[in-house]
Structure formats: C-alpha cells, structure tokens
Design an enzyme around this catalytic site. Sequence first.
Site, PDB file in Angstrom:
ATOM      1  N   GLY A  69      -6.081  10.903   0.591  1.00 35.52           N
ATOM      2  CA  GLY A  69      -6.833  11.782   1.326  1.00 35.52           C
ATOM      3  C   GLY A  69      -6.446  13.293   1.088  1.00 35.52           C
ATOM      4  O   GLY A  69      -7.164  14.160   0.761  1.00 35.52           O
ATOM      5  N   THR A  70      -5.048  13.256   0.956  1.00 36.66           N
ATOM      6  CA  THR A  70      -4.300  14.821   0.694  1.00 36.66           C
ATOM      7  C   THR A  70      -4.711  15.123  -0.633  1.00 36.66           C
ATOM      8  O   THR A  70      -5.019  16.415  -0.736  1.00 36.66           O
ATOM      9  CB  THR A  70      -2.854  14.687   1.001  1.00 36.66           C
ATOM     10  OG1 THR A  70      -2.846  14.219   2.199  1.00 36.66           O
ATOM     11  CG2 THR A  70      -2.123  15.783   0.626  1.00 36.66           C
ATOM     12  N   ASN A 149      -8.611  14.957  13.400  1.00 39.18           N
ATOM     13  CA  ASN A 149      -7.704  13.732  13.532  1.00 39.18           C
ATOM     14  C   ASN A 149      -6.962  13.799  15.057  1.00 39.18           C
ATOM     15  O   ASN A 149      -6.660  12.742  15.341  1.00 39.18           O
ATOM     16  CB  ASN A 149      -6.637  13.960  12.583  1.00 39.18           C
ATOM     17  CG  ASN A 149      -5.926  15.097  11.908  1.00 39.18           C
ATOM     18  OD1 ASN A 149      -6.848  16.132  11.724  1.00 39.18           O
ATOM     19  ND2 ASN A 149      -4.754  15.395  11.986  1.00 39.18           N
ATOM     20  N   SER A 197     -10.413   8.561   2.691  1.00 41.34           N
ATOM     21  CA  SER A 197      -9.347   7.973   2.297  1.00 41.34           C
ATOM     22  C   SER A 197      -9.273   6.461   3.173  1.00 41.34           C
ATOM     23  O   SER A 197      -9.754   6.039   3.970  1.00 41.34           O
ATOM     24  CB  SER A 197      -8.144   8.621   2.982  1.00 41.34           C
ATOM     25  OG  SER A 197      -6.949   7.866   2.938  1.00 41.34           O
ATOM     26  N   HIS A 199      -6.926   4.045   3.735  1.00 44.01           N
ATOM     27  CA  HIS A 199      -6.318   3.618   4.606  1.00 44.01           C
ATOM     28  C   HIS A 199      -6.401   3.664   6.072  1.00 44.01           C
ATOM     29  O   HIS A 199      -5.911   3.318   7.088  1.00 44.01           O
ATOM     30  CB  HIS A 199      -4.784   3.663   4.265  1.00 44.01           C
ATOM     31  CG  HIS A 199      -4.487   5.016   4.633  1.00 44.01           C
ATOM     32  ND1 HIS A 199      -3.635   5.584   5.896  1.00 44.01           N
ATOM     33  CD2 HIS A 199      -4.266   6.422   4.104  1.00 44.01           C
ATOM     34  CE1 HIS A 199      -3.202   6.884   5.932  1.00 44.01           C
ATOM     35  NE2 HIS A 199      -3.518   7.456   4.800  1.00 44.01           N
ATOM     36  N   THR A 235      -3.574   6.438 -14.266  1.00 45.30           N
ATOM     37  CA  THR A 235      -4.053   5.128 -14.355  1.00 45.30           C
ATOM     38  C   THR A 235      -4.399   4.821 -13.138  1.00 45.30           C
ATOM     39  O   THR A 235      -3.852   5.203 -12.298  1.00 45.30           O
ATOM     40  CB  THR A 235      -3.021   4.083 -15.008  1.00 45.30           C
ATOM     41  OG1 THR A 235      -2.499   4.585 -16.350  1.00 45.30           O
ATOM     42  CG2 THR A 235      -3.465   2.860 -14.854  1.00 45.30           C
ATOM     43  N   CYS A 323       1.428  13.430  10.528  1.00 44.39           N
ATOM     44  CA  CYS A 323       2.119  14.381   9.575  1.00 44.39           C
ATOM     45  C   CYS A 323       2.929  15.450  10.319  1.00 44.39           C
ATOM     46  O   CYS A 323       3.710  16.103   9.613  1.00 44.39           O
ATOM     47  CB  CYS A 323       1.086  15.201   8.562  1.00 44.39           C
ATOM     48  SG  CYS A 323      -0.045  14.023   8.040  1.00 44.39           S
TER      49      CYS A 323
HETATM   50  N1  PLP Z   1      -7.600  14.721   6.505  1.00 48.62           N
HETATM   51  C1  PLP Z   1      -7.487  14.149   7.687  1.00 48.62           C
HETATM   52  C2  PLP Z   1      -8.428  14.573   8.616  1.00 48.62           C
HETATM   53  C3  PLP Z   1      -6.560  13.245   7.964  1.00 48.62           C
HETATM   54  O1  PLP Z   1      -6.406  12.983   9.254  1.00 48.62           O
HETATM   55  C4  PLP Z   1      -5.568  12.898   7.052  1.00 48.62           C
HETATM   56  C5  PLP Z   1      -4.549  11.764   7.240  1.00 48.62           C
HETATM   57  O2  PLP Z   1      -4.062  11.928   8.452  1.00 48.62           O
HETATM   58  C6  PLP Z   1      -5.680  13.464   5.774  1.00 48.62           C
HETATM   59  C7  PLP Z   1      -6.724  14.480   5.435  1.00 48.62           C
HETATM   60  C8  PLP Z   1      -4.622  12.918   4.613  1.00 48.62           C
HETATM   61  O3  PLP Z   1      -5.056  11.712   4.171  1.00 48.62           O
HETATM   62  P1  PLP Z   1      -4.072  10.635   3.449  1.00 48.62           P
HETATM   63  O4  PLP Z   1      -3.048  10.086   4.552  1.00 48.62           O
HETATM   64  O5  PLP Z   1      -4.694   9.657   2.839  1.00 48.62           O
HETATM   65  O6  PLP Z   1      -3.336  11.567   2.682  1.00 48.62           O
END
Ligand code: PLP
Length: 386
Positions: A69-70, A149, A197, A199, A235, A323
Amino acid sequence: MIYLDHNATTPLDPRVLEVMLPLLREAWGNPSSPYRFGSQAKAAVQQARKRIADRLACRPADLLFCASGTEADNLALRGVASALRSKGSHIVTSAIEHHAVLNTCKALERNGFRVTYVPVNADGVVDFTQLAASICDETLLVSVMHANNETGVVQPVEEIATLARRRGIVFHTDAVQSTGKLSQGLAALGADLVSFSAHKLYGPKGAAALYVRPGTPLEPVTTGGAQEHGLRAGTENVAAIVGFAEAMAIAFEEVDGEGQRQRELRDRLEREVTAAVRGVRLNGARAPRVPNTSSLSFQDIDGESVVVGLDARGICVSTGSACSTGEPEPSHVLRAMGLSSQQAQSSIRISLGRQTREQDIDCAVRALTEVVGRLRQISSVRGRFE
Ligand code: PLP
C-alpha cells in the site's frame, strides 16, 4: 492468543494460501519470459488482474500491481506530481493520512511542492469547507484517505471527488483500510487513483494495487523493465498477486455479513468497556466508521503500558498505527482531532477480524478492566510517594 490488531495486518486466509501454493511450487516462471513456462505465469497475473477488476468494476488495464500500500501511495503522489510539475506545485491532503502519504508529501515539499494539510473536526472527519477553500489554480492533486487506520473514521471522499473533478484536479484516495470492510465499489469513490493492499484483507504481504482512471497523468517512480504498462518496473510477485485476487473475491463476498457481525462485537466491546472502566473516551465514535475499529483513550494511563499489560495476557492490540510503534510522538491522528498530547498517548486501537468471537471480546473487556485498574492503582501509589 487473541489477535485484535487486524488494521496492522490480517492472517492469510487458508483459501488464499491454497491458490498460491501451485504458483510457488510449480508455476514459478517469470511472466516476462518468452517460453510457455513464462506465459503460464503471465496468464496467472492477467487472470488475477481480471478477477480484481471485475470485483471493483473497472477495466483490468486500469490496475497496476505493486508490492505494498505504501508503494501504491508513493506511485500515486510522486507519479502525479512528476507528471504535472509544469501545471502547478500545490498538493492538498489531510492531517490524518497514513505516513505512506504524509511522509511522501513531506518529501515532495523538500522538492519544491507546497502541501496543505487540511484539519479534521473533533470526530476525525476532514473539514470539507477548509479543503475546498485550500484549492487554488496551482493545485494539481488532492489526496484524502477513505477510512482512517487508527480511528476507522470514513472520510467524505465522494464529495471531495466531485469537487476535484469540477475543478479539474486529480484525486487520489487511500482505500487500504476500507477495502473488505465497506461494500462501496470504485465507482462510489469517484477517485482517479485508489490504493489497495492485500495483507489488510487476509491476502499475502507483498501484493498491492493502484487503480488508475484512464487518462490520469502519471509518471513511473521506479525505472527498469516494461512491466505494468511501464509504470511499475520489476518482476511481478505472481503467487502473491494471485492470492490477492482470491482474497479480494472472498472479501467482497463476505463484506456485508462480516461487517454486521464485527460491528455488533465492536459496539459490545465499547459498551462494556465504558461501563466497566471510568474515564474512557471513544475516539471518532460519533462519525461513520468501518465496523471493526475502536480507538479508546484511558484517562491518566499510558497507552503503551496498556498494550504491554494486554500482551502479557495474550491479547494483541496497538497504540495507534503499527508504523508509529517505537516513535515517541503521540498519534498525529488523535492530536489532529484535538486530543492533548497526554490524551493521545493514553490511547489504544482495537481492530477486530474474521476470527474474532464473542468470547474474545468478553476476555478483552475483562483484561482491559484489570490492566487499567492495576495501572491506575500503581500510579496513585506512586503519586502518594512523589
Ligand atoms: N495506508 C493505510 C491507510 C494503512 O493503514 C497502511 C498500513 O497500515 C498503508 C497505507 C500501508 O500499507 P502497506 O502496509 O501495504 O505498505
């Protein structure tokens, strides 16, 4: 163990693992290879892309796979900023975004862009009037998340998308925390770019996607091969992408039933904790929220100590976003909602999931009552000797 931190990550659904295994064991070819073994892997990626596109009601070609997601957030923000640099240098986002967006904005500021961080109200909802007022002729991108989140609060993205479209500005939303928790499809969001994302929805780590509306100006962030229409070189993580598609399909099938079930459990948890423990504050509870998330502050208690106390009883919860673990700073989300630094530091996040049962909630309420009671006892004894 009672796992109540599903906003940090979710366990891999066994049905997802099942579809991934053949790609790890047998069909492990490189999708870019010219022989049949490579084409098999390529076909698996394309089939996964089509499955996800069908669920989201978009064209397969509108989806770019990436690793997290990042990365999807980075590609959206940096990709648009780079493509539209000659048009303007102003970006609008909110004060409560995930660090994947916030720190990318900070990096863009260091590269000459100007960023407005729109505040939220006490319920954690982005101030639409201030957002509208911050848009100017220089604005090239608006990025506001769908669900937060830490609090689970759902943002008015449809309204923001309509405004952005009227002003001819690209709109990105981070739907990492809402996908699989809310039944809204892509069309309802109205965004030009949307991050997902795997996971967070019982899929594997290492797979994510960015939806790109046709015609959206976007430049690649990574340079290399021509994968993903030349917009994301590297890849493809074939097994993870195939798992992502399965996870997305299951999430959409189960979203309504699970949403209702988890909402009832979450509401019960909040009712029982507030009845059993004094000085509890529910953050964002008056706003629309995703059904699994609860953010609670305990007056005069350190949230980190609550997390440690619950961990000792086999219960996993977090202080705000995963995070920010290890960061001494109190949650920027709760601070933006008007909580004092001390209140923000006294907070924990509980996020339910598919495996959460009534007995887990009862156990968590009992443990929380004990842990908070003990911590308050210790601090009052310490207070008497200080
Ligand atoms: N965006 C939000 C709102 C999230 O909660 C998160 C992860 O906690 C991310 C982005 C980042 O996703 P990833 O862990 O797949 O990098």
